[in-house]
Design a protein around this motif. Structure first.
Motif: not given
Length: 275
Positions: A74-80, A93-104, A272-273
């Motif tokens: 839920q806060i990934m967009k703000i952080v990113a 290299l970015i590794i994400t472990i957040a569910a539901g957030v697409t790589s796009g 989330l998108d």
């Protein structure tokens, strides 16, 4: 791996688990950074290992080669969006472990042209018995793929999927999967108590049986169906129990449950998108 510097943005339980696994496997703690606005989270991380800690995400990105985004979806967009300029400059290299957030979506929030590995770990990673699905976008090179795999192998099994949509299946199978087994354990323990066993005896027998079955399946050279057949004697107690489960539609219920979980994973990604 020993020459790489790894940074964690987000200092929660999963970050602590991965850090613990890395250090236990021999990775130097002094080459790990962690950033979190919560000082208590950072204190807990330093109890796991003497890693570098702070609250400045930009300073962390400048110090490392690999950034693991371990924040809530839920806060990934703000952080990113906040770290996009630093990521563009340093190109980790970015590794994400957040569910539901697409790589796009993540790539767009980070400003584009970013090497991203998206991971779907499950909660047994907290005890280094996890199962993780990984997907790499087109910007990830072979060395970075190997690095991401090694990092997630520190907390259990790590397997690559062919396309990102398959991560929804991973979510339904192994991501949500521990809860399915917990539900079965819960039902078995409750019935054991109803049949006269003490709560402690029912619990211990249930848990050891689950552990033993999993270890047999992992070490065996035959599939689960064959293992089931081997312990199901004709006209015996197991055969009667299995027949009742099958007559009750157990396989169909599991099929529906996993499909429901997969569809919900798709829905969450769309939600989330759109944020």
């Amino acid at each position: 791996m020993s020459t790489m510097r790894i940074g964690f943005i987000g200092g929660g339980n999963m970050a602590a688990s991965i850090i613990g696994g890395l250090v236990a496997s021999g990775f130097p703690a002094e080459q790990i950074w962690a950033s979190d606005p919560n000082t208590e989270s950072l204190d807990k991380l330093r109890e796991v290992a003497p890693v570098h800690t702070g609250s400045d995400n930009h300073a962390l990105i400048a110090a490392v080669d690999i950034v693991i985004l371990a924040v809530k979806p839920q806060i990934m967009k703000i952080v990113a969006s906040d770290i996009a300029a630093s990521v563009k400059e340093q190109q980790p290299l970015i590794i994400t472990i957040a569910a539901g957030v697409t790589s796009g979506s993540l790539n767009g929030w980070l400003g584009g042209n970013t090497a991203i590995v998206r991971c779907m770990p499950n909660t047994p990673a907290l005890v280094r018995s996890g199962a993780t699905g990984l997907f790499a976008n087109a910007k990830v090179n072979a060395t970075q793929r190997a690095q991401a795999e090694q990092i997630l192998q520190a907390v259990g099994l790590a397997l690559w999927v062919d396309n990102e949509a398959q991560l929804d299946a991973v979510t339904a199978l192994s991501g949500s999967g521990p809860a399915y087994f917990f539900l079965v354990m819960e039902a078995m323990q409750a019935k054991g108590m109803a049949m006269g066993l003490s709560p402690e005896v029912a619990k211990q027998l249930t848990l050891q049986t689950a552990l033993g079955a999993a270890q047999m399946a992992i070490s065996s050279d035959v599939d689960a169906a064959e293992l089931r057949r081997r312990v199901t004697s004709p006209k015996g107690t197991t055969e009667r129990a299995i027949k009742l489960l099958q007559d009750g539609g157990l396989e169909g219920l599991f099929s529906q449950a996993l499909e429901g979980a997969r569809l919900r994973a798709e829905e969450l990604a769309l939600e989330l998108d759109g944020e």
